[in-house]
Design a protein around this motif. Structure first.
Motif, PDB file in Angstrom:
ATOM      1  N   PRO A   1       0.800  -1.234   0.000  1.00 27.68           N
ATOM      2  CA  PRO A   1       0.000   0.000   0.000  1.00 27.68           C
ATOM      3  C   PRO A   1       0.828   1.277   0.000  1.00 27.68           C
ATOM      4  CG  PRO A   1      -0.952  -1.595   1.508  1.00 27.68           C
ATOM      5  CD  PRO A   1       0.364  -2.173   1.055  1.00 27.68           C
ATOM      6  N   ASP A   2       1.924   1.292   0.756  1.00 23.10           N
ATOM      7  CA  ASP A   2       2.716   2.520   0.848  1.00 23.10           C
ATOM      8  C   ASP A   2       3.783   2.628  -0.238  1.00 23.10           C
ATOM      9  OD1 ASP A   2       3.815   0.308   2.035  1.00 23.10           O
ATOM     10  OD2 ASP A   2       4.780   1.374   3.678  1.00 23.10           O
ATOM     11  N   VAL A   3       4.094   1.525  -0.928  1.00 27.61           N
ATOM     12  CA  VAL A   3       5.035   1.537  -2.057  1.00 27.61           C
ATOM     13  C   VAL A   3       4.477   0.628  -3.158  1.00 27.61           C
ATOM     14  CG1 VAL A   3       7.203   2.235  -0.986  1.00 27.61           C
ATOM     15  CG2 VAL A   3       6.415  -0.100  -0.689  1.00 27.61           C
ATOM     16  N   PRO A   4       3.398   1.044  -3.802  1.00 28.60           N
ATOM     17  CA  PRO A   4       2.721   0.172  -4.770  1.00 28.60           C
ATOM     18  C   PRO A   4       3.361   0.159  -6.153  1.00 28.60           C
ATOM     19  CG  PRO A   4       1.560   2.248  -4.631  1.00 28.60           C
ATOM     20  CD  PRO A   4       2.685   2.324  -3.620  1.00 28.60           C
ATOM     21  N   TRP A   5       3.028  -0.878  -6.903  1.00 27.71           N
ATOM     22  CA  TRP A   5       3.352  -0.943  -8.322  1.00 27.71           C
ATOM     23  C   TRP A   5       2.175  -0.390  -9.126  1.00 27.71           C
ATOM     24  CZ3 TRP A   5       7.743  -1.791 -10.783  1.00 27.71           C
ATOM     25  CH2 TRP A   5       8.780  -2.502 -10.142  1.00 27.71           C
ATOM     26  N   PHE A   6       2.478   0.306 -10.217  1.00 29.14           N
ATOM     27  CA  PHE A   6       1.453   0.757 -11.153  1.00 29.14           C
ATOM     28  C   PHE A   6       1.771   0.161 -12.527  1.00 29.14           C
ATOM     29  CE2 PHE A   6       1.600   4.077  -7.905  1.00 29.14           C
ATOM     30  CZ  PHE A   6       0.257   4.142  -7.543  1.00 29.14           C
ATOM     31  N   THR A   7       0.801  -0.531 -13.097  1.00 34.85           N
ATOM     32  CA  THR A   7       0.991  -1.179 -14.393  1.00 34.85           C
ATOM     33  C   THR A   7       0.600  -0.239 -15.524  1.00 34.85           C
ATOM     34  OG1 THR A   7       0.593  -3.378 -13.457  1.00 34.85           O
ATOM     35  CG2 THR A   7       0.312  -3.127 -15.837  1.00 34.85           C
ATOM     36  N   VAL A   8       1.485  -0.120 -16.503  1.00 35.10           N
ATOM     37  CA  VAL A   8       1.250   0.717 -17.686  1.00 35.10           C
ATOM     38  C   VAL A   8       1.008  -0.203 -18.874  1.00 35.10           C
ATOM     39  CG1 VAL A   8       2.173   2.529 -19.175  1.00 35.10           C
ATOM     40  CG2 VAL A   8       2.835   2.450 -16.757  1.00 35.10           C
ATOM     41  N   GLU A   9      -0.224  -0.226 -19.384  1.00 34.20           N
ATOM     42  CA  GLU A   9      -0.516  -1.031 -20.566  1.00 34.20           C
ATOM     43  C   GLU A   9       0.192  -0.398 -21.759  1.00 34.20           C
ATOM     44  OE1 GLU A   9      -1.851  -3.796 -20.299  1.00 34.20           O
ATOM     45  OE2 GLU A   9      -2.769  -3.660 -18.315  1.00 34.20           O
ATOM     46  N   SER A  10       1.051  -1.180 -22.450  1.00 35.35           N
ATOM     47  CA  SER A  10       1.955  -0.591 -23.430  1.00 35.35           C
ATOM     48  C   SER A  10       1.890  -1.246 -24.804  1.00 35.35           C
ATOM     49  CB  SER A  10       3.389  -0.643 -22.898  1.00 35.35           C
ATOM     50  OG  SER A  10       4.243   0.179 -23.654  1.00 35.35           O
ATOM     51  N   GLU A  11       0.732  -1.790 -25.151  1.00 33.04           N
ATOM     52  CA  GLU A  11       0.580  -2.301 -26.523  1.00 33.04           C
ATOM     53  C   GLU A  11       0.701  -1.155 -27.530  1.00 33.04           C
ATOM     54  OE1 GLU A  11      -0.396  -6.009 -27.556  1.00 33.04           O
ATOM     55  OE2 GLU A  11       1.087  -5.579 -26.001  1.00 33.04           O
ATOM     56  N   ASP A  12       0.213   0.016 -27.144  1.00 31.90           N
ATOM     57  CA  ASP A  12       0.324   1.217 -27.962  1.00 31.90           C
ATOM     58  C   ASP A  12       1.259   2.172 -27.226  1.00 31.90           C
ATOM     59  OD1 ASP A  12      -0.065   3.843 -29.020  1.00 31.90           O
ATOM     60  OD2 ASP A  12      -1.972   3.208 -29.897  1.00 31.90           O
ATOM     61  N   LYS A  13       2.433   2.416 -27.782  1.00 34.07           N
ATOM     62  CA  LYS A  13       3.437   3.217 -27.082  1.00 34.07           C
ATOM     63  C   LYS A  13       2.982   4.650 -26.852  1.00 34.07           C
ATOM     64  CE  LYS A  13       7.740   0.818 -28.211  1.00 34.07           C
ATOM     65  NZ  LYS A  13       9.100   0.993 -28.777  1.00 34.07           N
TER      66      LYS A  13
END
Length: 274
Positions: free
Chosen positions: A207-219
């Motif tokens: 919670p205090d150091v989360p990961w954020f996923t970036v969908e990157s099929e389209d740059k």
């Protein structure tokens, strides 16, 4: 089912170029504003960029830094550790690159190499890997507790799109250098990297150091999305820049430029272009 699954490759409709360029410019202008706030307030921002090979990390970093002051914002992309560094505490060489007051540091791959390529390729022992997963949350909480703003982004791309980008690079003489034997081996070890990423998230997405996923099929979409998210995650204020007055140039006094023939000029290559 994960968007990175071997059988899945869904690419969204192409992002309109004019819309992309307009929004990118707006966001880059906001990045300059955020940079001014960090510089004035003595803030410290660390951003980690992780993800699959050819997932678009480098191009996103390039767009983020394009208009920022390189004395304030710097990119860290460390080579393989030396023998001396291998004998140190694992996080030690990364600590040396953390920001001082008023600085932004972007890690193009980070200490999470141990949870990814080192784990999959056998460059670390099981004990070193387990120690890393235990220490990483502690290390990151120490950074956050000391006032550092820490953001962690994972760039996600499907196996088919990754392979297409590899082939595009292989055919492009100015980008071929981006393909290493390690990159190509990631095709054969796709599922191994998937399992390593899943375990890394399970142990370090807190919670205090989360990961954020970036969908990157389209740059283009991924660049705009990650910049917009980064800006929204930092509670910065707008600080009016100092006014700048360009002085009038004084009249020439006693200087006379030497004849051009005395200097070695670069040939005008453009004159022969049609």
């Amino acid at each position: 089912m994960s968007n990175e699954h071997r059988k899945i490759s869904v690419k969204s409709a192409s992002y309109d170029k004019k819309v992309y360029e307009r929004e990118l410019h707006r966001l880059q202008t906001e990045l300059v504003t955020m940079q001014q706030w960090i510089q004035r307030t003595g803030g410290r921002l660390v951003v980690l960029f992780e993800g699959r090979d050819a997932a678009g990390k480098g191009s996103a970093i390039k767009r983020i830094t394009e208009h920022l002051n390189p004395r304030v914002c710097r990119v860290v992309a460390l080579p393989s550790p030396t023998e001396r560094e291998r004998s140190q505490w694992y996080f030690q060489r990364y600590v040396a690159h953390l920001p001082s007051a008023g600085e932004i540091v972007l890690f193009d791959r980070s200490w999470y190499n141990r949870a990814g390529v080192e784990r999959v390729m056998g460059f670390c022992t099981d004990a070193e890997y387990e120690r890393f997963l235990q220490q990483a949350p502690v290390f990151e909480r120490l950074l956050v507790g000391d006032g550092i703003l820490l953001r962690k982004y994972w760039f996600s791309v499907s196996d088919r799109e990754q392979e297409a980008r590899f082939r595009s690079r292989a055919a492009d003489p100015v980008r071929r250098w981006k393909l290493s034997p390690m990159d190509l081996e990631s095709i054969n070890r796709w599922e191994d990297y998937s399992r390593a990423k899943d375990e890394m998230f399970a142990r370090t997405d807190l919670p205090d150091v989360p990961w954020f996923t970036v969908e990157s099929e389209d740059k283009k979409r991924s660049r705009v999305n990650v910049i917009a998210h980064l800006l929204s995650s930092v509670d910065y204020d707008r600080i009016a820049p100092d006014s700048i007055e360009v002085p009038e140039r004084p009249a020439a006094a006693h200087y006379r430029r030497p004849p051009r023939a005395q200097f070695r000029a670069v040939p005008d290559h453009t004159a022969g272009l049609r």
